[in-house]
Structure formats: structure tokens, C-alpha cells
Design a protein around this motif. Structure first.
Motif, mmCIF file in Angstrom:
data_model
loop_
_atom_site.group_PDB
_atom_site.id
_atom_site.type_symbol
_atom_site.label_atom_id
_atom_site.label_comp_id
_atom_site.label_asym_id
_atom_site.label_seq_id
_atom_site.Cartn_x
_atom_site.Cartn_y
_atom_site.Cartn_z
ATOM 1 N N ARG A 155 2.119 1.724 -3.402
ATOM 2 C CA ARG A 155 1.047 2.204 -4.282
ATOM 3 C C ARG A 155 0.799 3.697 -4.084
ATOM 4 N NH1 ARG A 155 -3.967 3.554 -4.306
ATOM 5 N NH2 ARG A 155 -4.123 3.304 -2.041
ATOM 6 N N GLN A 156 0.855 4.127 -2.816
ATOM 7 C CA GLN A 156 0.683 5.556 -2.559
ATOM 8 C C GLN A 156 1.824 6.372 -3.161
ATOM 9 O OE1 GLN A 156 0.252 5.977 1.666
ATOM 10 N NE2 GLN A 156 -1.746 4.909 1.750
ATOM 11 N N ILE A 183 3.489 5.518 -5.806
ATOM 12 C CA ILE A 183 3.249 5.544 -7.259
ATOM 13 C C ILE A 183 2.213 6.603 -7.609
ATOM 14 C CG2 ILE A 183 2.286 4.206 -9.174
ATOM 15 C CD1 ILE A 183 3.578 1.728 -7.965
ATOM 16 N N ASP A 184 1.138 6.654 -6.803
ATOM 17 C CA ASP A 184 0.117 7.675 -7.063
ATOM 18 C C ASP A 184 0.682 9.082 -6.937
ATOM 19 O OD1 ASP A 184 -1.646 5.626 -7.424
ATOM 20 O OD2 ASP A 184 -2.513 5.732 -5.404
ATOM 21 N N TYR A 232 6.602 -2.195 -6.058
ATOM 22 C CA TYR A 232 5.195 -2.475 -5.762
ATOM 23 C C TYR A 232 4.781 -3.832 -6.323
ATOM 24 C CZ TYR A 232 0.122 -2.234 -6.146
ATOM 25 O OH TYR A 232 -1.206 -2.514 -6.079
ATOM 26 N N ARG A 233 5.227 -4.168 -7.513
ATOM 27 C CA ARG A 233 4.882 -5.463 -8.106
ATOM 28 C C ARG A 233 5.421 -6.614 -7.266
ATOM 29 N NH1 ARG A 233 3.160 -5.149 -13.477
ATOM 30 N NH2 ARG A 233 3.246 -3.042 -14.373
ATOM 31 N N ARG A 246 3.396 -6.862 -4.004
ATOM 32 C CA ARG A 246 2.046 -7.358 -4.246
ATOM 33 C C ARG A 246 2.037 -8.864 -4.480
ATOM 34 N NH1 ARG A 246 -2.234 -5.353 -2.367
ATOM 35 N NH2 ARG A 246 -3.291 -7.343 -2.364
ATOM 36 N N ASP A 294 7.521 1.298 -9.135
ATOM 37 C CA ASP A 294 6.588 0.352 -9.730
ATOM 38 C C ASP A 294 7.118 -1.080 -9.630
ATOM 39 O OD1 ASP A 294 4.138 -0.142 -11.399
ATOM 40 O OD2 ASP A 294 5.672 -0.908 -12.769
ATOM 41 N N GLU A 316 0.826 -1.212 0.000
ATOM 42 C CA GLU A 316 0.000 0.000 0.000
ATOM 43 C C GLU A 316 0.861 1.262 0.000
ATOM 44 O OE1 GLU A 316 -3.376 2.291 -0.117
ATOM 45 O OE2 GLU A 316 -3.094 0.140 -0.452
#
Length: 707
Positions: free
Chosen positions: A211-212, A214-215, A410-411, A414, A407, A208
Motif C-alpha cells: 500500500r505504501q 502504491i501511495d 496488494y490485492r 490483502r 496494485d 501495508e
């Protein structure tokens, strides 16, 4: 027992003094008057309830029971001698918590989606009212079905136990059972997700965070691209460089064109200076002149000749004279025809052409100068854009590289979190402390609300009928009860007469005797009454009959010499009704009166046409006439015409001892009666009271006597 004056009555009405309260008999009379609307409202309500009961569907209620188990956290611990544990208050709270979860709208919505909206509620088609309007979407239909399903569910905790009852009613027994089962399944699934304890929170948290990041990087990258106005950085740089090169090439071409235009301007000016100003144009020779007098006279003669030929023969003298004049003019024109010569020179057209051409190339020269300025400005803009792109190349490149790195992280996080979740789901599953004791089941025979609807219809019909009666009584504009007249007009009701029995016999005779006794007793101020006026607002209040009955009672019952003055219509109506004899002069301004079959009762004849009946008679003269009549009789009763048709009653009001207003129940409108009272008082007269005529009793005679 004496009468009150009109001024005292008006004062009481302004002060709002009450004259008593409504009795049960009055209420029954009002209800009987409005019985039609009350019966109609009652019947409509009862019929509607019966129709609803007839079409009331038979519903089946499916029930299921759940058992809530308690562990050491929800129950009391065993003591030292290991006696059974005692259920604590926390256990009851846990049961209520399970009930609240079962009542969740989310679970009911999930049940509706699984069972189907059309299966649960076939009539919920989603169309607008009467088939019009915009149809509801699928989500809106589900929400509406969820609202209906919530109203039909009954989820309660059994008192004194840890059992939970789940019930649902529906017209179809199978659908009711399926709805309860689907709700229990959705509840168990949701409860499992609520009490789940995953072992991979760290990986989920890290994923998470990535992901944040990345956003955030994507937002920063979008902000940077918006700031430098680029979509693809490499393409934007290439376009900017090409644009600057194109501007440089165009600038060179424009400068070459400007030099060529300068040379053309110089050559045009030099040639224009050498051209002559004027050149030969043409030579003209003609014998025609404009506005020739001979020619004009010849045309007029020819027109006149044509008109005369249409009217006369060719040997007419006037035609021959016109022919001679035309020939003379033709001979003159043949001999006297001069010839004119004209030579013309014009301005050299080459000068105008060269001048226009010179102006065009001068304008073009000025335009090229402006074009060079614009190209220079565009070149500065292109250079500024190239500088911005060089600056943005570094910022956007850094953000792009950071985004690629985050990225990838994150992959990886995840993938590891998903792997850990699958391992945890396969390794262990927490046991639930809720057991399904009994799945949904419904009785073979359904239940209906027909009996309750009929009972509610009867009760509601009575209630609505009472409300309708009160509303009708509130909006009624006519008088029904003497109490209403006393409260509305502020006048005492002196007597009440039933129209069915007239003014004689039975209770009417008693009312008349009592009324005459009050008249003979005089007013409260001690003044006796010798002349009274009977007035009404219209012609249908039975004023004539009351005046006749009053005069009869005074003469026959009390032995008073009475004169009945008839001023209504032609003034002979009362004389005809009383079968009067021959009229004689009374010696008062020519007024005549005739004796009747009743001893000591006289009635006027043709009084409407006398001084009393004329509306232009002075008030003082009217007073003298009334005094003269009162001196000859013990009592003078004036039957005045309706106030809506004549002002005679208003002019007589201040000269008589008092006026009596006749009100017909169920007919005389309250505003009209109030206006008549105000007119009499404003004219200076006294209102002794009101007399009620007409049918007032609508309840059965036996009930009325009992009351």
C-alpha cells in the motif's frame, strides 16, 4: 498633654507614623456602618443557596464491581512446600492499569454514543446562550456530554483487594444503570482488542508495504503529470499535434492575405496620384445680408410700438411717429435690396476616401506582419510542447505499468490477510482475566445535595458579606473613626462629640473639659494659646455649635474672659444663639461686642462686615486686630466661615495662635478635609488638631459598653 503644631502634624503624616491599631470596637462600628450591604450580600447568598437546594435534583448512583484475576506474570510463584502464593506489587499495578483503562475518555465517549446524548443529558440541546449563536454539531454535543459524564463517573480500586468499583450518578435510575453497563461492555471489548494476538502479522505487514508503494507511485505519477501538465497523455499528444497543424494552416492564410494587401497598396497609391486636387462644389445667389442696419432698426421700432400700444391709444403722437418710421423703413427695404452671387470649389473628396483606404490597408499589412510573427512564436511553443510530451510519455508510461503491478500484488496480499484473520478469530479466543462480579445496580431512593448547599450558602454568605464589608470600607470616602482621621490627616483628634447629645452633658462635657485643659496647657514648644480659629470645609460640620460650646466652657468652667468672634454669614448667628445684649465698641477698629447670659463671655456683632471679615484686609493689619482683641480678653475664639465659601479663614490662619479643624463623621469627605488642612498650612498657619462631631456608634449600646 500639650498640643502639637501644624508643622509637626504635617511632618508626622509625611513620615506615615501610625497612631495605633484598630480595636474590636472600631471593627464593629465599621461593620455596623456598612451593615446594609453586608446583610444584603449575606441574604442574597443564602437565598441563592436555598433556591439551589430546593431545585437540587435527586440523583441515583449505580454501582458495578469487577474482579481482576492474576496469572503467573502478575502474582508471586508458589514455594517448594506449595504454600499459597503471596500477592506482589505487580498485582496492584495491574489493578491500577485496569482502572486507568476504564477511565479512558474514548470508552466514555463510546458509552455516550450508545446511550445517547439526549438520554443522558436532556437539557444539552446544543443551542447557543439564550437561544442565540451557532448551534453545536453532533460531534461537539458528544464531546460536551463526554465531559459531563467524566465528572459523574467514580472509578476506584478497592483498597487491599483486587476489586474495581464503577459508579455513575444520574437523575434517572435506569439511565444510571445503563450507563455503567455500557461502559463495562465497551471496556471488555476494548480490552479484548488490546490483548489480542493475531497470527497474520506478516501478511498485514506485506500488504501495508504494497500500500505504501502504491501511495508512493501515485504521488510520483501525480508529480510527473503536474511536471508535464497532462491529465490524459494520449489526448494531450493529439491536441498538441492538431494545434501545430492549425498554426501552419493559419500562417499560410495570413501570408496570402499579406500579398493581396501589398497589391492593393500599390494600386491605391497609383490612382491617388492621378486624381485632381480640387473640384466644383456649388453656385449661390441671394439678396440677404447679415447684420442689416435697416432691418435691425425696424425690429426695434416694432418692439417699441408694441410696448406703447399696451399703455396708450392708437392716436398717441409717439405711436403715430413710430408707425411713420416703420413705413419709411419698409419702403427703403423694398427699393434698396441688392443681390449677391457666390461660386465655390472644394477639395476632391475622392482623395480623402482613397487616402483613408490606403491608410487602412497599410495598417492591415503591418498587422499581418505582426500576426505572422505571433504565429511563428506559437509554432515554436507547439513544437516545444510536443517534445515535452514525448519525453513525458516514457516516464508516465513506466510509472503506470509499475502501479498496475503493485496494485495486483496488494490485492492478493490483502485477500490472504483477511482470510487468515477470519481463520484465527474462529479458531481461538483468549480468555480474559477480568470478571464482572456485579453488574450495575442502584438503590431505590436517591440522594440530594440540599443540606450541603444550604451549609455552603451560610458559610459562603458570611464570607462574601465580610468581603463586601471590606470592599465598601476600602472604597469609603468619608471619615468614620477618629483613628481614620488621625491616619488620613496626620492630625491628633482632640475631642469627639456625639451629635445626639450635643456638646453638653455626659461624656460630651468630659470631652470638652479635657479639650479645654489641653488648650490652656499650651503647645509643645511652650507657647501659650490666646487666640484660636475654628475652621471647617463646609457648613454642615456643626462648627458653630462647637465654637459656642468651647467659648462657654472657657468662660463658665474656667473663669476666663472670652471673646467669640463670629465671622460666618452676617456675623450675628452666635449672638442670637447666646441671647446677647446690647453691643458696645471695643476700641479696636470699630469692632463691637455684646455680653451674653454667661458671665465673662462676649460675642461680636456684625463682625463679618468689619475689617476682620473683609478678604482684602492685609495680613499685618489682621495681626494687629487679633493682638488688640487678645489684649482685652484672656481668650479669643474665631468662628471662621467655611473654606469652600470664603478665604477669610486662610487669611486669619497665620495671625492666630492655631487652628482647629472640625470634621463631621460620616459626612466630611477625606479629600475635602485634607485639602482644607493643606490650605491652612500653606497659608502659614498652625493646625492644633481635629475635633470630630456627628454620630459614630452604630452598634447596640449594651455591646458598646461591654467592649
Amino acid at each position: 498633654m500639650s498640643l502639637v503644631t501644624g508643622n509637626e502634624a504635617a511632618r508626622r503624616q509625611r513620615q506615615g507614623t501610625g497612631q495605633g491599631a484598630y480595636t474590636l470596637r472600631d471593627l464593629l462600628i465599621v461593620a455596623s456602618y456598612h451593615r446594609r450591604i453586608m446583610i444584603a450580600v449575606f441574604l442574597v447568598t443564602v437565598i441563592g443557596a436555598c433556591v439551589a437546594a430546593w431545585f437540587s435534583p435527586i440523583r441515583y448512583e449505580a454501582e458495578a464491581r469487577l474482579l481482576v484475576l492474576f496469572n503467573a506474570e502478575q502474582s508471586g510463584n508458589q514455594d517448594l512446600v506449595e504454600r499459597p502464593s503471596i500477592l506482589s506489587i505487580d498485582g496492584l499495578r495491574a489493578t491500577e492499569s485496569e482502572v486507568d483503562i476504564l477511565r479512558s475518555r474514548t470508552l466514555i465517549r463510546e458509552m455516550v454514543r450508545k446511550v445517547g446524548v439526549q438520554t443522558l443529558f436532556p437539557r444539552l440541546d446544543g443551542e447557543g446562550p439564550l437561544g442565540f449563536g451557532k448551534a453545536d454539531s453532533e460531534d461537539q454535543l458528544v464531546e460536551r456530554a463526554t465531559d459531563l459524564a467524566e465528572a459523574r463517573f467514580r472509578i476506584t480500586a478497592q483498597s487491599g483487594s483486587n476489586l474495581v468499583l464503577v459508579a455513575f450518578s444520574h437523575q434517572d435510575r435506569a439511565v444510571a444503570i445503563r450507563a455503567v453497563d455500557e461502559l463495562i461492555r465497551a471496556y471488555l471489548a476494548r480490552r479484548g482488542s488490546i490483548y489480542a494476538n493475531p497470527r497474520s502479522p506478516f501478511l498485514e505487514e506485506e500488504a501495508e508495504k504494497f500500500r505504501q508503494q502504491i501511495d508512493q507511485l501515485q504521488r510520483n505519477l501525480a508529480t510527473a503529470k503536474a511536471k508535464y501538465k497532462v491529465l490524459n497523455l494520449e489526448q494531450e499528444i493529439l491536441l498538441a499535434v492538431n494545434q501545430e497543424d492549425s498554426i501552419i494552416q493559419r500562417r499560410r492564410h495570413v501570408m496570402e492575405r499579406r500579398e493581396a494587401l501589398r497589391i492593393e497598396v500599390a494600386n491605391a497609391q497609383e490612382r491617388l496620384a492621378k486624381l485632381p486636387e480640387r473640384v466644383f462644389d456649388f453656385t449661390e445667389r441671394t439678396n440677404r445680408t447679415d447684420n442689416d442696419e435697416a432691418r435691425n432698426a425696424r425690429i426695434k421700432l416694432q418692439l417699441e410700438r408694441d410696448q406703447l400700444r399696451a399703455r396708450y391709444q392708437d392716436n398717441h403722437p409717439r405711436l403715430q411717429e413710430i408707425e411713420r418710421q416703420i413705413k419709411t423703413l419698409e419702403q427703403f427695404q423694398e427699393k434698396e435690396r441688392p443681390v449677391y452671387f457666390a461660386d465655390r470649389t472644394v477639395r476632391n473628396p475622392a482623395i480623402a476616401f482613397l487616402t483613408n483606404h490606403l491608410i487602412q490597408i497599410q495598417l492591415e499589412e503591418e498587422a499581418t506582419a505582426r500576426q505572422l510573427e505571433e504565429l511563428e512564436r506559437q509554432r515554436d511553443v507547439a513544437r516545444t510542447r510536443i517534445a515535452e510530451l514525448r519525453e513525458g510519455e516514457q516516464v508516465i508510461g513506466d510509472l503506470t505499468r509499475s502501479l498496475d503491478v503493485v496494485d495486483k500484488l496488494y490485492r492478493q496480499a490483502r485477500e490472504r490477510a483477511e482470510t487468515a484473520g477470519l481463520e484465527e478469530a474462529a479458531a481461538a479466543e483468549r480468555a480474559s482475566n477480568v470478571r464482572v462480579v456485579e453488574y450495575a445496580d442502584a438503590p431505590a431512593r436517591g440522594s440530594s445535595q440540599a443540606t450541603n448547599l444550604v451549609a455552603a450558602g451560610l458559610f459562603g454568605g458570611l464570607l462574601l458579606a465580610a468581603v463586601a464589608g471590606l470592599a465598601a470600607a476600602w472604597n469609603r470616602r468619608v471619615y468614620l473613626l477618629p483613628l481614620e482621621i488621625e491616619r488620613g490627616l496626620g492630625l491628633p483628634v482632640l475631642a469627639t462629640f456625639n451629635e445626639a447629645g450635643g456638646f453638653v452633658g455626659g461624656g460630651a462635657q468630659e470631652q470638652m473639659i479635657y479639650f479645654v485643659g489641653r488648650l490652656l496647657a499650651g503647645r509643645e514648644d511652650g507657647q501659650s494659646l490666646r487666640s484660636i480659629q475654628v475652621v471647617s470645609s463646609g457648613e454642615t460640620e456643626n462648627r458653630e455649635g462647637f465654637s459656642r460650646a468651647l467659648a462657654t466652657e472657657l468662660a463658665e468652667g474656667h473663669g476666663r474672659r472670652t471673646l467669640l468672634v463670629d465671622l460666618d454669614r452676617d456675623g450675628n448667628g452666635q449672638a442670637g444663639a447666646l441671647r446677647a445684649g446690647d453691643a458696645i465698641e471695643l476700641g479696636v477698629d470699630g469692632i463691637r461686642a455684646a455680653p451674653t447670659r454667661i458671665p465673662r463671655l462676649d460675642v461680636t456683632v456684625d463682625a463679618a462686615g468689619s475689617t476682620l471679615g473683609r478678604m482684602r484686609t492685609e495680613v499685618g493689619e489682621l495681626g494687629v486686630l487679633i493682638e488688640g482683641l487678645a489684649s482685652r480678653y484672656d481668650f479669643v475664639i474665631v468662628d471662621a466661615p467655611a473654606t469652600r465659601n470664603s478665604f477669610v479663614a486662610l487669611r486669619l490662619a497665620p495671625v492666630v495662635d492655631g487652628s482647629i479643624l472640625v470634621v463631621r463623621a460620616e459626612h466630611t469627605r477625606a479629600p475635602v478635609a485634607s485639602h482644607t488642612r493643606d490650605q491652612i498650612l500653606d497659608a502659614g498657619g498652625d493646625m492644633l488638631g481635629a475635633v470630630v462631631t456627628g454620630r459614630r456608634f452604630h452598634i447596640p449600646r449594651a455591646i458598646y459598653r461591654w467592649l
